[in-house]
Design a protein around this motif. Structure first.
Motif, mmCIF file in Angstrom:
data_model
loop_
_atom_site.group_PDB
_atom_site.id
_atom_site.type_symbol
_atom_site.label_atom_id
_atom_site.label_comp_id
_atom_site.label_asym_id
_atom_site.label_seq_id
_atom_site.Cartn_x
_atom_site.Cartn_y
_atom_site.Cartn_z
ATOM 1 N N ILE A 95 -6.087 15.991 24.011
ATOM 2 C CA ILE A 95 -5.596 16.026 25.388
ATOM 3 C C ILE A 95 -4.079 15.986 25.331
ATOM 4 O O ILE A 95 -3.507 15.201 24.588
ATOM 5 C CB ILE A 95 -6.171 14.847 26.193
ATOM 6 C CG1 ILE A 95 -7.696 14.994 26.247
ATOM 7 C CG2 ILE A 95 -5.574 14.791 27.589
ATOM 8 C CD1 ILE A 95 -8.392 13.807 26.847
ATOM 9 N N TYR A 128 0.020 16.593 27.161
ATOM 10 C CA TYR A 128 0.941 16.700 28.284
ATOM 11 C C TYR A 128 2.273 17.204 27.737
ATOM 12 O O TYR A 128 2.831 16.627 26.813
ATOM 13 C CB TYR A 128 1.118 15.362 29.007
ATOM 14 C CG TYR A 128 1.867 15.525 30.304
ATOM 15 C CD1 TYR A 128 1.260 16.144 31.399
ATOM 16 C CD2 TYR A 128 3.184 15.107 30.429
ATOM 17 C CE1 TYR A 128 1.948 16.332 32.587
ATOM 18 C CE2 TYR A 128 3.882 15.280 31.618
ATOM 19 C CZ TYR A 128 3.257 15.896 32.689
ATOM 20 O OH TYR A 128 3.944 16.091 33.859
ATOM 21 N N ARG A 175 5.172 18.352 29.658
ATOM 22 C CA ARG A 175 6.211 18.617 30.642
ATOM 23 C C ARG A 175 7.403 17.660 30.589
ATOM 24 O O ARG A 175 8.287 17.739 31.443
ATOM 25 C CB ARG A 175 5.589 18.590 32.042
ATOM 26 C CG ARG A 175 4.381 19.507 32.241
ATOM 27 C CD ARG A 175 4.722 20.970 32.038
ATOM 28 N NE ARG A 175 5.813 21.421 32.869
ATOM 29 C CZ ARG A 175 5.672 21.784 34.145
ATOM 30 N NH1 ARG A 175 4.505 21.728 34.725
ATOM 31 N NH2 ARG A 175 6.709 22.197 34.849
ATOM 32 N N ASN A 221 3.676 24.813 36.244
ATOM 33 C CA ASN A 221 2.300 24.587 36.679
ATOM 34 C C ASN A 221 1.404 23.957 35.610
ATOM 35 O O ASN A 221 0.208 23.832 35.814
ATOM 36 C CB ASN A 221 1.639 25.875 37.182
ATOM 37 C CG ASN A 221 2.285 26.368 38.454
ATOM 38 O OD1 ASN A 221 3.008 25.628 39.112
ATOM 39 N ND2 ASN A 221 2.031 27.611 38.802
ATOM 40 N N GLY A 280 -0.079 20.851 33.502
ATOM 41 C CA GLY A 280 -0.287 19.429 33.739
ATOM 42 C C GLY A 280 -0.996 18.869 32.534
ATOM 43 O O GLY A 280 -0.825 19.348 31.420
ATOM 44 N N LEU A 281 -1.808 17.859 32.738
ATOM 45 C CA LEU A 281 -2.663 17.377 31.664
ATOM 46 C C LEU A 281 -3.642 18.475 31.316
ATOM 47 O O LEU A 281 -4.089 19.238 32.174
ATOM 48 C CB LEU A 281 -3.419 16.123 32.114
ATOM 49 C CG LEU A 281 -2.583 14.847 32.120
ATOM 50 C CD1 LEU A 281 -3.166 13.837 33.063
ATOM 51 C CD2 LEU A 281 -2.503 14.278 30.716
ATOM 52 N N PHE A 282 -4.001 18.570 30.054
ATOM 53 C CA PHE A 282 -4.791 19.708 29.609
ATOM 54 C C PHE A 282 -5.685 19.287 28.448
ATOM 55 O O PHE A 282 -5.234 18.610 27.530
ATOM 56 C CB PHE A 282 -3.813 20.811 29.154
ATOM 57 C CG PHE A 282 -4.449 22.142 28.891
ATOM 58 C CD1 PHE A 282 -5.012 22.873 29.932
ATOM 59 C CD2 PHE A 282 -4.477 22.683 27.608
ATOM 60 C CE1 PHE A 282 -5.598 24.117 29.689
ATOM 61 C CE2 PHE A 282 -5.060 23.924 27.361
ATOM 62 C CZ PHE A 282 -5.611 24.645 28.412
ATOM 63 N N ILE A 283 -6.955 19.658 28.536
ATOM 64 C CA ILE A 283 -7.845 19.462 27.384
ATOM 65 C C ILE A 283 -7.700 20.697 26.510
ATOM 66 O O ILE A 283 -8.124 21.790 26.885
ATOM 67 C CB ILE A 283 -9.325 19.306 27.806
ATOM 68 C CG1 ILE A 283 -9.485 18.147 28.794
ATOM 69 C CG2 ILE A 283 -10.211 19.070 26.583
ATOM 70 C CD1 ILE A 283 -10.924 17.918 29.255
#
Lengths: 358, 358, 358
Positions: free
Chosen positions: B4, B6, B8, B28, B30-33
Motif C-alpha cells: 500500500i 502514498y 504525494r 489525483n 491518493g492511497l493506492f493498493i
C-alpha cells in the motif's frame, strides 16, 4: 485443472475460426490458457454442501485476459439422509446434454460439439434445480467418473429446473424463466459394461440484448428458445461409442431481411473411442464427426451456422496429473451475420493441449 | 504479499507521472493498493509442480480497480530426479533482466527501472521455457533469496524459451512467437561473497493493436522487437552494487511523421545499497540512478521516452511480515505521443510504502 | 457466505427499481447472486493480522457478472499486547453508521437504508484508521456478534481515520483525503440487556468523474461531501429497536440548472425486531421504515432522491449454515437525473433470499 493449447500446426486456413470453441484458433492465435480452474467445496452440514468453481482464465474484453470469473456457485440441500433427493440453488450446469454435463477435464475432444453446446453458453445458468437418483444409480454415476470411463457426474437420473435463460454470468433480460427436464439411465449389463441413454428438453424466452446486435439489424423483444435432445453413451470398456442429437428453434440472423428471426435448428455428433491401458498410463484414440445447422444465440447478431467437422486424435494420460491431447481437425464452417452474410471457410489443422490436474 | 502506497508528500510537480511505474503518482493520486498477491503452489507428483499467483489489485478499466487477474500460472516438469533440467509451460516471468525476475516483494526501489522493464509489461508472457542449473547453483539461487540478500530466484543458469510476445494477459496478435535466451552465473568467492553476472536477449515481432493507437496515427502490421542486456549484481554483504543495461529496437511514436515506426532504444540503471542488521530488524539504505531513451510498446501510441531519475531511500524490515520503504525521487521525464509530441516534466517527491508479507 | 435472491413476486410496479440496493429489482430482474464472499484472514505475528475478503459476484459491466473483486483488504497492527489500540491500513469499511458496519450476513432487511448507505458505496474505501476500545468493550462487541444479536463487529469504541473519498475500488480523483470520526458505546444494563449509542461524522471533497456525468450536464471540479449521523440500537433480547439518522451536504443533480450542485441532504430509518428461539432455529420478524431526501453521489449525474419505504418481513435461521428471509416492501421513490428530471415510482413486492454461511 488447467489447459494450455497451441492450435496453429499444419494449419491450411487461418480464417477457419470458432469463437465458441477456442478463441485462439486461426489467425493471430498463439499459445492460449483455455481454462484454469480451482474448486472450493465442502459440506456445511450433513445435508447441505456448497461448490464454488471460479475460472482464472476469463476475459473482460477481447484484449484483457485471465481475470477470475465464477463458473459454478451453488448449494445442494439434500431432502433425505441418503441424498437421493436434492435441491440445487445457484449458478450451475443446466441438465441438457451428456457432453455439456461432462467436465472438460474428462472430454476427449478439445471442444464440445456446436449442436448441443450452442444451447447454453458455458453450459451454465442461475436457477433452482431438483435432482433425483436412487442410491444404486448414484453409485454408478460415481463409478463412471472415478474409474476413468469419462462419465458426466451425478446430475440425477431425473433432473428438472427453472433458470434465468440468458446463460451464465449474464443478467436476466426479460421477465420469463426457462424450464428444463432431463431423464437419463446408466444401464449396467451382466458383463459389467455400462450403457447410458438420456433424453432432455428445455423451453423459454431468450432476449438478444442491444450490445449483441449490429446497428441496423432488426430485432424482436424476445424469441422462443426451445430444444429437445437424445443421448446415447456406450462407455469405452474398451471400445466405446457416443452420440447426441438435438432439434429446436431459436433466434437466428436472416441475411435477406437483415433481421434476427425465429428459425428452426438441428444437429449432433457421433464419436467412437478406445481405451488402452499400458501400465499406469492410458491412451485413448478417438474419432468424432459433428454437424450443426442453426443459430448461435450468444454471438453477435445470433449468426446462422452450418458446421461440418471431423476430428481424429488421441488423449495420452501420462499420470493422474498430466495429460496430453493431439487431434487433427478437418472443418467446414459457414457463418452468416451482418458483417458477412455468407462466410464459408474450410481447412485442416493439428491441435495440441497439455492438461494439468491438481 | 500486499503493498500500500502514498506518493504525494513533498511533491513539486503533480504532472510528473509514470503509468508503467505506479498509476497513483502525481495529480489525483491518493492511497493506492499497488499489489495484493496470493500464491497457490504445490507438487502434483515428484516431478511436476504448479504455481498460480493471482493479483487482487488489477484494474479492468481506469475507473474500476481491484479485480483478480492472473500473474503466474505455470507448470514445471522436471526431466531428471535432481530437477536440474526443467520445462516450464504457461504464463510466467520471461527470463530477461535480473530486476525483472526479482520479486517486487524483494526489490528495494518501489518501481522497476524503465529501461529493462519496458521490454515486457508485467514481466510475464505465455510460453514454453527450458531451464537448466546444476544442483550446486540451484542451492546458491535459493540461498540468495532465503538469506535476505534479495536474489532473483531460480530461473536457471541457462534459460531459453518461446512466448507469444504481446505480454501477460493479452491475446497473441500476430502469427510469430518471440524467442528468449539468458545465461547467468552466481559466483561464490572464497570469502563467501556472491557476485552474479548475466546476459540475455530476446527477439520477435510485436503488433501494436488498434485499441492502443490514437486515430490518425499511421501504424505498421508489426514491428521488430529485439533487445540484448547485461546484468551485474554484487550482493549486499553488507555493501552491494547492481547495474543493468540494454540496447535494442522496437516500435516508437515519431512526432514528425505522426506514425509509429521502428526505432532503436537503450538505457539502464546503477544502484548501490547497504545491508544493516540491528537485532531482528534490517535496514537497507540505497541510491539508484536510471536512464532510458526509447519507446514503450505497451502504452498508447508506443510513446517515445527520455527518462532521467535518481532515487535515494531506505527499506526497513521490522519483522518478517512488515516492511516500510521511504524514498525521495528526483525525476525528469519526456514523453512523446499523439496527444502531446513533447511533454517534459521534472520534479521531486517523497514516496512511502507499507508491505505486508503473508 | 452467499446470497441468492428473487424479487419479482407480487410485484405491482416493475419500474420501481433501486440500483444501490439490488440490480435485480423490477423489470428484467430474475434470480440473482447478490453476494458470494470468501474470507482469507490470519495473524502474521502476535501483533499483525490481515483480512482479505473478495466478492465473487462483482460486475465489470452491465452485461458481465460474477467476476472477483476485492471488498476488504487490510492489515491491523496492534500497538499494545491487549490489542486495545489498533492501526488499520488498507481497504476496509469506513466507520460511519451502525448498519453500514454490520455485515450483510447479519442484517435483517435485504438492503441497507438509502439515507446512510448513500454516504459510502459498498461501505468501504482505502485509508488509514485508528481504533481504540478497552478490553471489556471489545468483549461486548464480540458477544453482540457471536450470540446472534446482530452486532456491528469491533470497529472500536473510538475510530478515526483518513481515506481517499471516492469509495471502494475507485481511484482517487482529487488531491484531498476525507476524514472520519466515530464514537460508539455498547451499554450493558444490570439485567444483561445491551443498548448501543453512537455518533459519527466525515468530511472531504468528492469529485464526480467524467464517466459518471451525462454529456451537457454542468459539473464542478469537486464538491463538499460532509455528513453527521446518530445511531441507537436496543439489541433484540428478545424485543429490539434500531434507528439512525444523518444530515449533511454533497453533490446533487439540479433539474432547473441541468447541473450538479452542492445541496443539503437528510434521512434515516427506524426498525423494530423480535428474536424468537425455537430449539435450534431462530425466527426474527421485523418492520423497518426509511426516508431519504438528498443526492446519491455514486450514481450517474449524482441524482436527487426522495425515498419512502416500509418493509415487513422475517428471517428464519434454520441452522448455522442456512437462512431464509422473506419481506414485503412498500416503496415510493422519486429520482431526478438528466435522463428523467422527475421519475416517481411506487409499488409493492415480495422479496425472497436464501443465504448460505460457510
Amino acid at each position: 485443472y488447467a489447459q494450455i493449447r497451441y492450435n496453429r500446426l499444419l494449419e491450411t486456413n487461418p480464417n477457419l475460426k470458432c469463437d465458441q470453441c477456442d478463441r485462439s484458433l486461426g489467425e493471430n492465435g498463439g499459445l492460449f490458457i483455455r481454462r484454469a480452474r480451482l474448486v472450493f467445496s465442502g459440506n456445511v452440514t450433513d445435508r447441505i454442501s456448497f461448490y464454488i468453481q471460479p475460472d482464472l482464465a476469463s476475459s473482460v474484453s477481447s484484449t484483457s485476459l485471465n481475470f477470475l470469473q465464477l463458473r459454478d456457485a451453488y448449494f445442494d440441500v439434500a431432502m433425505d439422509q441418503k441424498k437421493e433427493y436434492r435441491v440445487r440453488l445457484g449458478q450451475s450446469k443446466i441438465p441438457y446434454g451428456f457432453e455439456n454435463l461432462q467436465s472438460s477435464s474428462n472430454r476427449l475432444t478439445l471442444d464440445r460439439n456446436d449442436a448441443l453446446n450452442s444451447a447454453i453458453a458455458n453450459e451454465r445458468d442461475l436457477g433452482v434445480f431438483f435432482y433425483y437418483a436412487p442410491q444404486e444409480i448414484r453409485g454408478r454415476f460415481d463409478e463412471l467418473t472415478s474409474s476413468g470411463l469419462k462419465g458426466s457426474g451425478d446430475y440425477g437420473m431425473l433432473g428438472i429446473g427453472v433458470f434465468n435463460g440468458q446463460t451464465a454470468n449474464k443478467p436476466e433480460a426479460n421477465d420469463n424463466l426457462h424450464a428444463v427436464a432431463r431423464l437419463t439411465y446408466p444401464f449396467k449389463l451382466t458383463n459389467g459394461r455400462f450403457i447410458e441413454t438420456g433424453i432432455q428438453a428445455y423451453s423459454g424466452k431468450y432476449t438478444v440484448t442491444p450490445d449483441m446486435v449490429t446497428s441496423g439489424v432488426a430485432v424482436d423483444k424476445s424469441y422462443t428458445d426451445q430444444r429437445v435432445a437424445a443421448s446415447l453413451v456406450v462407455y469405452p470398456q474398451p471400445l466405446g461409442f457416443q452420440a447426441e442429437y438435438n432439434i429446436g428453434k431459436g433466434p437466428e440472423y436472416d441475411p435477406a431481411a437483415n433481421a434476427i428471426v425465429e428459425k428452426s435448428l438441428h444437429g449432433g455428433y457421433a464419436q467412437a473411442m478406445y481405451r488402452l491401458e499400458a501400465g499406469d498410463q492410458v491412451i485413448m484414440p478417438f474419432v468424432k464427426a459433428q454437424y450443426y445447422d442453426g443459430g448461435k444465440k450468444h454471438e453477435k447478431d445470433a449468426p446462422g451456422y452450418l458446421v461440418y467437422e471431423t476430428e481424429i486424435g488421441a488423449e495420452w494420460l501420462i499420470n493422474k496429473s498430466l495429460e496430453f491431447t493431439a487431434l487433427y481437425s478437418i472443418g467446414d464452417r459457414t457463418v452468416r451475420n451482418a458483417a458477412n452474410p455468407d462466410n464459408n471457410q474450410h481447412g485442416n489443422r493439428l491441435r495440441l493441449q497439455a492438461q494439468f490436474n491438481f
